[in-house]
Design an enzyme around this catalytic site. Sequence first.
Site, mmCIF file in Angstrom:
data_model
loop_
_atom_site.group_PDB
_atom_site.id
_atom_site.type_symbol
_atom_site.label_atom_id
_atom_site.label_comp_id
_atom_site.label_asym_id
_atom_site.label_seq_id
_atom_site.Cartn_x
_atom_site.Cartn_y
_atom_site.Cartn_z
ATOM 1 N N LYS A 195 18.030 -4.280 8.111
ATOM 2 C CA LYS A 195 17.451 -3.486 7.032
ATOM 3 C C LYS A 195 18.096 -2.107 7.056
ATOM 4 O O LYS A 195 17.992 -1.378 8.040
ATOM 5 C CB LYS A 195 15.932 -3.374 7.232
ATOM 6 N N LYS A 248 18.837 -6.844 3.921
ATOM 7 C CA LYS A 248 18.227 -6.066 2.848
ATOM 8 C C LYS A 248 18.838 -4.676 2.782
ATOM 9 O O LYS A 248 18.967 -4.065 3.842
ATOM 10 C CB LYS A 248 16.723 -5.968 3.150
HETATM 11 C C1 PBG Z 1 8.261 -1.421 4.091
HETATM 12 C C2 PBG Z 1 9.162 -1.949 3.040
HETATM 13 C C3 PBG Z 1 10.017 -1.280 2.138
HETATM 14 C C4 PBG Z 1 10.550 -2.257 1.292
HETATM 15 C C5 PBG Z 1 10.055 -3.476 1.719
HETATM 16 N N1 PBG Z 1 9.212 -3.274 2.818
HETATM 17 C C6 PBG Z 1 10.247 0.160 1.939
HETATM 18 C C7 PBG Z 1 10.952 0.978 2.922
HETATM 19 O O1 PBG Z 1 11.398 0.529 3.976
HETATM 20 O O2 PBG Z 1 11.019 2.176 2.654
HETATM 21 C C8 PBG Z 1 11.474 -2.011 0.136
HETATM 22 C C9 PBG Z 1 11.473 -3.070 -0.918
HETATM 23 C C10 PBG Z 1 12.073 -2.714 -2.216
HETATM 24 O O3 PBG Z 1 12.692 -1.624 -2.393
HETATM 25 O O4 PBG Z 1 11.962 -3.530 -3.126
HETATM 26 N N2 PBG Z 1 8.834 -0.714 5.103
#
Ligand code: PBG
Length: 327
Positions: A195, A248
């Site tokens: 991520k 992601k």
């Molecule tokens: C929680 C989370 C996030 C997203 C999914 N789970 C936000 C982040 O990490 O700031 C982002 C999903 C999206 O942008 O569609 N941490």
Amino acid sequence: MSFPKHRGRRLRSTPAVRALAGETRLCAADFIHPIFVVEEASAAGPIASMPGVSRLTLQQLDAEIERILNLGIRSVLLFGIPVLKDATASSALSDRSIVAAAIERIRKATDRLAIITDVCLCSYTDHGHCGVIKKEKVDNDATIELLAKVALVHAQAGAHVVAPSAMMDGQVAAIRERLDHAGFIDTCILSYAVKYASSFYGPFREAADSKPSFGDRRGYQMAPTNAGEALNEARTDLEEGADIIMVKPALPYLDVIRRVRDTFPGAPLVAYQVSGEYSMIKAAAERGWLDERLIAMEALTAIKRAGADRIITYFAPAASKWLAEMP
Ligand code: PBG
């Protein structure tokens, strides 16, 4: 074999011949549908920066579940938006949490969906970070204990898959241990293994009300400069017991999807087409600059071609409809 014996255009001559030669095919069961569930009805409604996506109440879930089942979608990813936010994310830890209630409601409505839950603290903390703060930093080892508790709450409520997204070291191991200890040996872990600290999450933070009130997430999410590191992240999560791994965002990181796919051919791989990827297409389409349907399908096809088995996407309902309409 070269020209004139080889003519690449032969395989492109009609729609049916092109379908015969197609390598990548999308279907509704490829899509994981994200759902935002609110605890308080006044927080429900459309999300301005994500046209077509709404925050739903528990009551509204029933119609939403019926709608997506009719489209052939087989899994959902739940995000909760609580009333109370505090320093330790206590409303995520309660067995009466909004996500627990949503899971129970969906389990009552159907057994045809795989229920996946996002396991993170950022929507539940008053500072908006993904863990607890100690000395102005997110404290890794204290946070993974809380994440394990959240995952257990979700498993007890009936989640099939828990998806830790906080990017804390050891979070998968902590969750696996807690679940197994409580007898939830069949609850799967979908790890947000790779991520990135991405600005493509902007619209989501409005949707989930999870913007950090100070600093950013670069102390725990990955640097966009790094791809080799992604393989370490995927490997450690698989070693810790992740059943499914994720990359992601998706479209800006197709190279990473491909490398993870090739390095770990046995692990189911999910890619998350995040909020910014969705909103960019919606915004350009609203202006008449791009064709929404063609662009969305091309992006989803590219993500699958790069090696993703499944795609989390806010286009899930629309794309499923488009696929059903295709000749
Ligand atoms: C929680 C989370 C996030 C997203 C999914 N789970 C936000 C982040 O990490 O700031 C982002 C999903 C999206 O942008 O569609 N941490």
